[in-house]
Design an enzyme around this catalytic site. Sequence first.
Site, PDB file in Angstrom:
ATOM      1  N   GLY A 253      -0.437  -9.389  -8.659  1.00 11.32           N
ATOM      2  CA  GLY A 253       0.324  -9.240  -7.419  1.00 11.32           C
ATOM      3  C   GLY A 253      -0.553  -9.459  -6.198  1.00 11.32           C
ATOM      4  O   GLY A 253      -1.499 -10.265  -6.210  1.00 11.32           O
ATOM      5  N   SER A 254      -0.292  -8.714  -5.161  1.00 12.17           N
ATOM      6  CA  SER A 254      -0.898  -9.000  -3.861  1.00 12.17           C
ATOM      7  C   SER A 254      -2.389  -8.733  -3.769  1.00 12.17           C
ATOM      8  O   SER A 254      -3.027  -9.178  -2.812  1.00 12.17           O
ATOM      9  CB  SER A 254      -0.166  -8.217  -2.761  1.00 12.17           C
ATOM     10  OG  SER A 254       1.149  -8.710  -2.613  1.00 12.17           O
ATOM     11  N   THR A 255      -2.978  -7.983  -4.710  1.00 11.42           N
ATOM     12  CA  THR A 255      -4.438  -7.864  -4.670  1.00 11.42           C
ATOM     13  C   THR A 255      -5.089  -9.227  -4.848  1.00 11.42           C
ATOM     14  O   THR A 255      -6.225  -9.440  -4.420  1.00 11.42           O
ATOM     15  CB  THR A 255      -4.954  -6.891  -5.754  1.00 11.42           C
ATOM     16  OG1 THR A 255      -4.443  -7.293  -7.024  1.00 11.42           O
ATOM     17  CG2 THR A 255      -4.550  -5.468  -5.454  1.00 11.42           C
TER      18      THR A 255
END
Length: 588
Positions: free
Chosen positions: A288-290
Amino acid sequence: MSDSRLGYDPIGAVYASAPTVSKPRSSLSVALEQTRNRLMVTAAVVTLAFSAIGAKLVDATLLRGGAEPRQIQAAEAHAPPVGRADIVDRNGNLLATSLATASLHADPKVVIDAKEAARKLVSVLPELDYKEVYDKLASEKRFVWIKRNLTPRQQAQVHRLGLPGLYFEREERRFYPATQLASHVIGYTGIDNNGLAGLERGFDSRLRNDPTPLQLSLDLRLQHILKKEVSAAVEEFRAVGAAGMVFDVKTGEVLAMVSLPDFDPHDPTGLDQDTLFNRATLGVFEMGSTFKIFNTAMSLESGKVRPTDLFDASKSISIGRFTISDYHNMHRALTVAEIFQHSSNIGSVRMALTAGIPTQRAFMQKMGFMRPSSLELPENGWPLVPNPWREINAMTISFGHGISVSPMHTVAAAASVINGGIMHPPTLVKRDPNAEIPGERVLSAQTSDVMRRLFRLVVTEGTAKGAAAPGYVVGGKTGTADKQKGRHYVKNARMSSFLGAFPMHDPKYIVYVLIDEPKATAKTYGFATGGWVAAPTAGRIVKQIGPLLGVQPVDENSPDVRAAVDININGTIPARGSTVASVPPPTR
């Protein structure tokens, strides 16, 4: 003339010269004689029997060391009492050791009454199965194991039974004083003391052949704090599992690592695979956004994207039957800093396409996302990467979907993004502080400086405000990824994570938290994203481990700290003495 004067007696002579006639013996005397002879023979046999028994006892107790096999005694005469080396943490605290134990075996040919022996054994060792023990004792074999690695109490109880045909053999058993605290890292051994998982398997040859303790990079104090806080998050959000890590960005040492659920390494048999599964290293997930950490670093490093550049994030992007949108659409153009601050999927896609697909693929390979990590654990997951690497793949990878890597991959790569651009191979073994630390430059110092500032911006002004730990200058990036089961993504089944670092003006440590399938609560207003679930957990961890690591709290608003971590939302670095809010965002 009588010759009596000459001493001659004719009558006596006659009697003397006559043959002697013996009286017949009675039956009683004959019986007594036979009985005496039999008693003498019996006594001789008994004497010989007891002499033989006495000789056996002397041989067993004095000459052969308690009837242990000669090969065991020979080995003990030329080897230390236990052969497998200890495992200790970086401060010398014991994590694994071997202790001498007794194992019970039998020679069924010598057992007098198998039923009676089996009954008595089960009475003192109730964990044994009577039928199984009886079948062994009644067999035609000359050697059968009854129970391995008895405790001293169990050995004494069996010894007091006085059953013939039962023997003890000296062995060694692995003990783990920390029990479940680091079970996925340390692993466990089999019944014959061979390593089967974790570092016990990864360093099996070393532990067998080198008696010196294996010193790890782990710190039990940090391990305890990490597990406590991650476990609390799992319970609070009713998650199915979790992973956590504390990582030294300057050396590549893993200081703490947990995977939940965990297990007791003394008895790992019969556990389900989910419990034995190491989510921190073996599990590969869409992060995801990491993953926007690497998309942003790649874009800036390419030279095609500058921190002040604007990218249209006003509308969703449609490609084929898919639509890429933002969780919170800002409905305008965003700078690189704002894309990172607000975790914009649309802006990340446009940045990736500007840098180019070949650039993205080459960068991801350089960051180690195409192969297992170099960590010493045998449980190292292979990343799942697209092949071929098409435009749609480049777009989804920019915001952390379409590529699956392990938390270990993510942490090691992120360390290089903020430590000045040097990739240090991750390790679970304590590095020599006087030795040169291996490393490879994967990012310029200038790009790393910008990324540190962006990390800090996410905590002060973005999605990770819950990770703040006053005095420790925390920065980081949140991530929330829907889980894919089969060929479809499952609604409300997500991985919520936060990758944080501190202190951002001189990064030393990463704290990573991943919660698997958290459920929203009233306290989080119905949200179960990385900012609500994982970031606060990481903040609590930082507050507790900072003092143990010798990180001195600072005034986060001091000019020196602000000068090292501030960035304007228009992508410029503020002049010394100005504030980050003084520069407005650019307009289209």
